[in-house]
Design a protein around this motif. Sequence first.
Motif: not given
Length: 72
Positions: A1-2, A24-32, A34-39, A59-67
């Motif tokens: 994803m990019s 691809t995602a239009e911005d970082g929020a959309q990328a997050l 998409a990432w949360r889908s686990g695909r 940072g948001a991905i790392r925080q979600a992983e830690r949680q």
Amino acid sequence: MSSGTTSFAGSTVVFASLGYAAETAEDGAQALVAWRSGRFAAVLTDCSMPVMDGYQLAGAIRQAERQAGLGA
């Protein structure tokens, strides 16, 4: 994803030639979202994406992983 920038559009062709699917995602929020889908096994990001930049996305991905007990 990019992010959906021109430089990343070429990346999808490179990934496809290596046998990987890419989105691809239009911005970082959309990328997050998409990432949360686990695909996705990997995230390629741009440091200056709109809405949420690459640093904030990482940072948001790392925080979600830690949680979830997945990160260091």
